[in-house]
Design an enzyme around this catalytic site. Structure first.
Site, PDB file in Angstrom:
ATOM      1  N   ARG A 112       1.228  -9.146   1.613  1.00 15.05           N
ATOM      2  CA  ARG A 112       1.077  -8.177   2.715  1.00 15.05           C
ATOM      3  C   ARG A 112      -0.375  -8.187   3.224  1.00 15.05           C
ATOM      4  O   ARG A 112      -0.981  -7.149   3.414  1.00 15.05           O
ATOM      5  CB  ARG A 112       1.476  -6.774   2.271  1.00 15.05           C
ATOM      6  CG  ARG A 112       2.035  -5.957   3.418  1.00 15.05           C
ATOM      7  CD  ARG A 112       2.173  -4.492   3.043  1.00 15.05           C
ATOM      8  NE  ARG A 112       2.798  -3.765   4.137  1.00 15.05           N
ATOM      9  CZ  ARG A 112       2.722  -2.467   4.315  1.00 15.05           C
ATOM     10  NH1 ARG A 112       2.072  -1.715   3.471  1.00 15.05           N
ATOM     11  NH2 ARG A 112       3.310  -1.887   5.335  1.00 15.05           N
ATOM     12  N   CYS A 136       4.136   5.498  -5.522  1.00 12.58           N
ATOM     13  CA  CYS A 136       4.972   4.608  -4.714  1.00 12.58           C
ATOM     14  C   CYS A 136       4.443   3.204  -4.932  1.00 12.58           C
ATOM     15  O   CYS A 136       3.270   3.013  -5.252  1.00 12.58           O
ATOM     16  CB  CYS A 136       4.817   5.030  -3.251  1.00 12.58           C
ATOM     17  SG  CYS A 136       5.592   3.931  -2.064  1.00 12.58           S
ATOM     18  N   TRP A 171      -1.131   9.266   3.133  1.00 10.72           N
ATOM     19  CA  TRP A 171      -0.829   8.017   2.418  1.00 10.72           C
ATOM     20  C   TRP A 171      -2.128   7.294   2.080  1.00 10.72           C
ATOM     21  O   TRP A 171      -3.033   7.204   2.920  1.00 10.72           O
ATOM     22  CB  TRP A 171       0.029   7.151   3.319  1.00 10.72           C
ATOM     23  CG  TRP A 171       0.438   5.812   2.769  1.00 10.72           C
ATOM     24  CD1 TRP A 171       1.589   5.542   2.099  1.00 10.72           C
ATOM     25  CD2 TRP A 171      -0.260   4.559   2.885  1.00 10.72           C
ATOM     26  NE1 TRP A 171       1.648   4.209   1.776  1.00 10.72           N
ATOM     27  CE2 TRP A 171       0.526   3.578   2.241  1.00 10.72           C
ATOM     28  CE3 TRP A 171      -1.471   4.165   3.451  1.00 10.72           C
ATOM     29  CZ2 TRP A 171       0.147   2.238   2.164  1.00 10.72           C
ATOM     30  CZ3 TRP A 171      -1.857   2.836   3.364  1.00 10.72           C
ATOM     31  CH2 TRP A 171      -1.050   1.876   2.726  1.00 10.72           C
ATOM     32  N   ASP A 192      12.296   1.726  -0.876  1.00 11.38           N
ATOM     33  CA  ASP A 192      12.185   1.655   0.584  1.00 11.38           C
ATOM     34  C   ASP A 192      13.559   1.534   1.214  1.00 11.38           C
ATOM     35  O   ASP A 192      13.706   1.639   2.430  1.00 11.38           O
ATOM     36  CB  ASP A 192      11.343   0.439   0.993  1.00 11.38           C
ATOM     37  CG  ASP A 192       9.854   0.749   0.934  1.00 11.38           C
ATOM     38  OD1 ASP A 192       9.496   1.928   0.827  1.00 11.38           O
ATOM     39  OD2 ASP A 192       9.051  -0.206   0.985  1.00 11.38           O
ATOM     40  N   ASP A 205       1.932   9.072   6.830  1.00 14.43           N
ATOM     41  CA  ASP A 205       1.982   7.833   6.037  1.00 14.43           C
ATOM     42  C   ASP A 205       0.960   6.837   6.575  1.00 14.43           C
ATOM     43  O   ASP A 205       0.006   7.207   7.283  1.00 14.43           O
ATOM     44  CB  ASP A 205       3.426   7.292   6.063  1.00 14.43           C
ATOM     45  CG  ASP A 205       3.783   6.487   4.824  1.00 14.43           C
ATOM     46  OD1 ASP A 205       3.416   5.299   4.779  1.00 14.43           O
ATOM     47  OD2 ASP A 205       4.408   7.038   3.903  1.00 14.43           O
ATOM     48  N   ASP A 206       1.149   5.576   6.282  1.00 13.72           N
ATOM     49  CA  ASP A 206       0.253   4.511   6.738  1.00 13.72           C
ATOM     50  C   ASP A 206       0.047   4.648   8.256  1.00 13.72           C
ATOM     51  O   ASP A 206       0.903   5.163   8.960  1.00 13.72           O
ATOM     52  CB  ASP A 206       0.941   3.164   6.430  1.00 13.72           C
ATOM     53  CG  ASP A 206      -0.046   2.027   6.391  1.00 13.72           C
ATOM     54  OD1 ASP A 206      -1.200   2.226   6.781  1.00 13.72           O
ATOM     55  OD2 ASP A 206       0.359   0.922   5.978  1.00 13.72           O
ATOM     56  N   LYS A 240       0.187  10.323  -1.163  1.00  8.51           N
ATOM     57  CA  LYS A 240       1.167   9.294  -1.536  1.00  8.51           C
ATOM     58  C   LYS A 240       0.346   8.111  -2.027  1.00  8.51           C
ATOM     59  O   LYS A 240      -0.429   7.529  -1.268  1.00  8.51           O
ATOM     60  CB  LYS A 240       2.032   8.923  -0.331  1.00  8.51           C
ATOM     61  CG  LYS A 240       3.090   7.868  -0.636  1.00  8.51           C
ATOM     62  CD  LYS A 240       4.088   7.777   0.504  1.00  8.51           C
ATOM     63  CE  LYS A 240       4.992   6.573   0.414  1.00  8.51           C
ATOM     64  NZ  LYS A 240       5.821   6.404   1.625  1.00  8.51           N
ATOM     65  N   TRP A 241       0.475   7.794  -3.309  1.00  7.49           N
ATOM     66  CA  TRP A 241      -0.363   6.766  -3.961  1.00  7.49           C
ATOM     67  C   TRP A 241       0.451   5.474  -4.026  1.00  7.49           C
ATOM     68  O   TRP A 241       1.246   5.270  -4.925  1.00  7.49           O
ATOM     69  CB  TRP A 241      -0.745   7.255  -5.355  1.00  7.49           C
ATOM     70  CG  TRP A 241      -1.765   6.421  -6.067  1.00  7.49           C
ATOM     71  CD1 TRP A 241      -1.601   5.162  -6.558  1.00  7.49           C
ATOM     72  CD2 TRP A 241      -3.112   6.805  -6.391  1.00  7.49           C
ATOM     73  NE1 TRP A 241      -2.761   4.735  -7.161  1.00  7.49           N
ATOM     74  CE2 TRP A 241      -3.706   5.723  -7.078  1.00  7.49           C
ATOM     75  CE3 TRP A 241      -3.876   7.955  -6.169  1.00  7.49           C
ATOM     76  CZ2 TRP A 241      -5.024   5.764  -7.542  1.00  7.49           C
ATOM     77  CZ3 TRP A 241      -5.187   7.989  -6.642  1.00  7.49           C
ATOM     78  CH2 TRP A 241      -5.746   6.900  -7.314  1.00  7.49           C
ATOM     79  N   ASP A 242       0.204   4.589  -3.058  1.00  7.94           N
ATOM     80  CA  ASP A 242       1.031   3.377  -2.926  1.00  7.94           C
ATOM     81  C   ASP A 242       0.363   2.178  -3.619  1.00  7.94           C
ATOM     82  O   ASP A 242      -0.836   2.190  -3.915  1.00  7.94           O
ATOM     83  CB  ASP A 242       1.244   3.095  -1.432  1.00  7.94           C
ATOM     84  CG  ASP A 242       2.562   2.392  -1.163  1.00  7.94           C
ATOM     85  OD1 ASP A 242       3.118   1.780  -2.089  1.00  7.94           O
ATOM     86  OD2 ASP A 242       3.034   2.432  -0.004  1.00  7.94           O
ATOM     87  N   ASN A 266       1.129  -1.925  -2.992  1.00  9.69           N
ATOM     88  CA  ASN A 266       2.071  -2.790  -2.284  1.00  9.69           C
ATOM     89  C   ASN A 266       2.010  -4.274  -2.614  1.00  9.69           C
ATOM     90  O   ASN A 266       2.431  -5.098  -1.804  1.00  9.69           O
ATOM     91  CB  ASN A 266       1.886  -2.617  -0.776  1.00  9.69           C
ATOM     92  CG  ASN A 266       2.647  -1.414  -0.287  1.00  9.69           C
ATOM     93  OD1 ASN A 266       3.788  -1.192  -0.679  1.00  9.69           O
ATOM     94  ND2 ASN A 266       2.025  -0.603   0.559  1.00  9.69           N
TER      95      ASN A 266
HETATM   96  C1  GLA Z   1       5.195   0.810   1.452  1.00  5.84           C
HETATM   97  C2  GLA Z   1       5.936   2.095   1.105  1.00  5.84           C
HETATM   98  C3  GLA Z   1       6.480   2.730   2.343  1.00  5.84           C
HETATM   99  C4  GLA Z   1       5.359   2.974   3.336  1.00  5.84           C
HETATM  100  C5  GLA Z   1       4.636   1.678   3.628  1.00  5.84           C
HETATM  101  C6  GLA Z   1       3.420   1.914   4.497  1.00  5.84           C
HETATM  102  O1  GLA Z   1       6.063  -0.166   1.851  1.00  5.84           O
HETATM  103  O2  GLA Z   1       6.944   1.852   0.178  1.00  5.84           O
HETATM  104  O3  GLA Z   1       7.130   3.935   2.041  1.00  5.84           O
HETATM  105  O4  GLA Z   1       4.490   3.933   2.817  1.00  5.84           O
HETATM  106  O5  GLA Z   1       4.204   1.050   2.433  1.00  5.84           O
HETATM  107  O6  GLA Z   1       2.726   0.765   4.749  1.00  5.84           O
END
Ligand code: GLA
Length: 710
Positions: A397, A478, A365, A500, A322-323, A430-432, A434
């Site tokens: 963020r 995501c 991610w 989350d 992930d991140d 994982k295509w986020d 935020n």
């Molecule tokens: C978002 C996603 C989490 C994670 C974080 C990483 O909040 O919903 O699942 O991937 O970013 O920064």
């Protein structure tokens, strides 16, 4: 007459005596337009309710004079747009209206699909005149309904509380369910359901294949009628349609049924077969290990390899980093996508090779649509960021969004992402996303009123290019959890991170709400640590699994901190899930009771031939329970004539419980006493007060006739 009415919308009909449906007709045009069930409504037509479109004409007026001209069938309707449309339509009914004075054609397109009662509806507006016009509002579908006694169910919430089910009675006025965030949002999902009270059981549901700001309005009017409009939000919307140009709207889905369970079943079928990418249809989603809640930003390569080894030994199939692979906190580097050399000395491709070497798939991610001001990309291309010149933007963020209306931005993203996918041999992204949109502006998209629409055309074009080039790449969508859970994103992804909030008890409500309109196969659910990082509540590893197993399973906790008993439990959980993976992800979903109304309820998933089924039974425990009766729990959806072998999944926190045999008829009529089965041996680990158990039903034999029923 010059209009096209919706004479009837309901169950399929057998005959064709349409005169039956002709209601009273009105001679006065405005009476007609407001009292009869219109399928299209505009300003200047005599109807004062919410219109289907608002156009500002060249003469400065908002008045149009559309007349219905013709209808025709079109096979394989495929509009010229980057917006995603439902796949594999059988045929479409196109109805045209023409405004002779303004020289505008309005087309409403109804598409139907094999084995489905869903109708997909959209419209096109074509400007034939020599002048530009402004489209100020346009919904994809307008449906006029009889009567006023309707309950509207919406799926609303916020971060960590997405898609909670809420029902409101519609009163005289207009109820709007919408989003103005530049995404479908966690606040109000575009999926809505209407139930007509009183006469029979009539349910109507709608959803929109779009990921931006949307608007669903339900207007109770004064002539014993109700109107539904579904489409993109007209908030900050002003599309300039130049001469000869056609404006194409997203597709909305609508369905009628006599039961809510059937609405859910139909929506599930449709998403699985007509929405998600063709290459992913029916493919079981792999069991994931995700590093986020396990290590967040703080890890070394060795720590990750250790976790991956454990994951593999436990049966996990896909390792997701992930991140944190390109930065140490959330303040910088979005947009560059350069690996953090201090964490991965030999680079990402080498790390991926090690993960692949363990026999695991590998995923990363990304948050492609965002940019950090502390990044090389921002230094070289500040014009790529979504900001208004000379106005201080809102940072969420610590980041800004990229201007996806700009082709140079989407080309840049396509280049950098496909390069990584290829070099690192990624199996998954994982295509986020935020943050939401606050400072919509682009130096290249001259008309700001088209901004969001063009942003999503840019995003969908980018996703299409990536998925066309890498059809086997798994995309998990995501957005700060489940803030963009919609049919638009699902058109390019296999599934969506649901929330989350991974607290098992809270997840029940989020998942139940989500499952009303979206199938188990697109609901990503992970087992995380206890105490839970979001709520601080404790729940046993088995409860956490039982609830995650309702969707696509993953683990997101530090295996190095798990006890031997927990690891043993996890290994067995994964083996169980793998054995029934197709049933759990693609079986017919049925709700028994509801977390919103009952303290004991179940989620059933049944195979097509009804020979196998699984039911997750959950009890929400609060005070005042001691000494109350233990009545049987009745299952649903089983075949009455099949004798099933019923067993209860072996859980580490329960004494071993042996199975028994029973007919579907008996299991659904009398049921099973459940109190004892829910007893746990580790109650002290359960401050979250839920208990759960999984039943498995497997047919022994099929009885030939009803006579053998007990
Ligand atoms: C978002 C996603 C989490 C994670 C974080 C990483 O909040 O919903 O699942 O991937 O970013 O920064």
């Amino acid at each position: 007459y010059d209009d096209l009415l919706t004479l009837y919308y309901g169950n399929r009909l057998i005959g064709n005596n349409f005169e039956l449906f002709e209601g009273q007709r009105y001679n006065d045009l405005s009476e007609r337009r407001m009292r009869e069930k219109q399928s299209f409504s505009f300003i200047g037509g005599g109807d004062v309710r919410e219109p289907s479109i608002i156009i500002k004409n060249f003469d400065g007026s908002f008045v149009n004079k559309f007349k219905y001209t013709k209808s025709y069938l079109e096979k394989k309707y495929m509009p010229n747009t980057f917006l995603p449309y439902a796949k594999d339509s059988l045929t479409s009914l196109v109805s045209e209206y023409y405004d002779e004075e303004s020289e505008i054609i309005y087309r409403r397109i109804y598409s139907v699909f094999k084995d489905s009662d869903i109708i997909a509806v959209n419209c096109e507006i074509e400007n034939f005149s020599n002048h530009a016009i402004h489209v100020l509002s346009a919904s994809s579908v307008t449906l006029d309904l009889e009567g006023t006694d309707y309950d509207l169910t919406t799926f609303s919430g916020a971060w960590g509380r997405e898609r909670w089910r809420t029902t409101n009675k519609i009163k005289n006025g207009i109820f709007i369910n919408d989003s103005k965030t530049g995404s479908s949002s966690p606040y109000r999902n575009p999926f809505i359901m209407l139930k007509r009270n009183g006469i029979g059981n009539s349910f109507y549901a709608f959803n929109l294949i779009y990921s931006g700001s949307h608007k669903e309005s339900v207007e109770q009017f004064s002539y014993n009628n109700t109107r539904v409009n579904v489409g993109i939000n007209d908030f900050c919307f002003d599309y300039i349609l130049s001469c000869g140009e056609t404006f194409i709207l997203p597709q909305a889905l609508m369905i009628y049924s006599e039961s809510e369970n059937d609405i859910t079943k139909q929506m599930h079928y449709f998403v699985n077969n007509n929405i998600i990418p063709c290459a992913k249809r029916g493919c079981p989603r792999p069991i994931v290990y995700n590093s986020w809640e396990s290590v967040y930003f703080n890890f070394t390569e060795d720590k990750l390899i250790g976790l991956a080894e454990k994951a593999k030994a436990l049966g996990i199939e896909l390792f997701v980093l992930d991140d944190g692979w390109f930065r140490d906190d959330d303040k910088s580097n979005l947009g560059d996508w350069n690996v953090c050399k201090s964490k991965f000395k030999n680079g990402l491709a080498d790390f991926a090779k090690r993960i692949h070497g363990l026999g695991l798939k590998f995923g990363l991610w990304f948050e492609p649509e965002s940019i950090s001001e502390k990044s090389e990309l921002y230094n070289s291309h500040p014009d790529y960021a979504m900001v208004v010149p000379r106005k201080t933007p809102i940072r969420i963020r610590n980041q800004l969004l990229l201007d996806l209306t700009n082709d140079s931005v989407t080309e840049y993203l396509y280049g950098i992402i496909s390069d990584i996918v290829e070099k690192v041999k990624l199996d998954y992204i994982k295509w986020d996303f935020n943050r939401y949109m606050t400072d919509r502006y682009s130096p290249v998209c001259c008309n700001n009123g088209e901004y969001e629409y063009r942003y999503y055309c840019g995003l969908y074009k980018l996703l299409k290019k990536i998925t066309d080039r890498f059809p086997n790449l798994i995309i998990e969508s995501c957005a700060s959890g489940g803030s963009r859970f919609d049919l638009g994103m699902l058109s390019f992804s296999s599934y969506i991170w649901c929330s989350d909030n991974t607290d098992a008890r809270e997840r029940i409500f989020i998942q139940e709400g989500t499952l009303c309109g979206y199938p188990q196969s697109v609901l990503s659910a992970h087992v995380s640590a206890s105490p839970n990082h979001q709520t601080g509540n404790k729940t046993s590893i088995e409860n956490r699994f039982n609830i995650a197993a309702v969707g696509c399973l993953g683990y997101e906790l530090d295996f190095d901190k798990c006890s031997e008993t927990e690891l043993d439990g996890i290994k067995r959980q994964i083996a169980f899930y793998k054995r029934y993976i197709e049933l759990l992800q693609f079986g017919e979903f049925l709700k028994i009771g509801s977390a919103y109304e009952d303290d004991l309820f179940g989620y059933m998933t049944v195979s097509d031939n009804k020979r196998t089924a699984i039911c997750v039974v959950i009890k929400l425990c609060d005070c005042g329970e001691l000494g109350i009766n233990d009545f049987p729990f009745r299952f649903a959806g089983l075949s009455p004539n099949i004798e099933y072998n019923v067993c209860i999944r072996n859980q580490v926190n329960k004494e071993k419980i042996s199975g028994f045999r029973a007919y579907g008829q008996d299991l659904c009529s009398y049921g099973v006493k459940i109190g004892k089965l829910l007893k746990e041996t580790d109650r002290e680990n359960n401050s979250n007060s839920i208990r759960s158990v999984i039943f498995v039903f497997e047919s022994i034999e099929c009885l030939p006739s009803d006579e053998k029923k007990r």
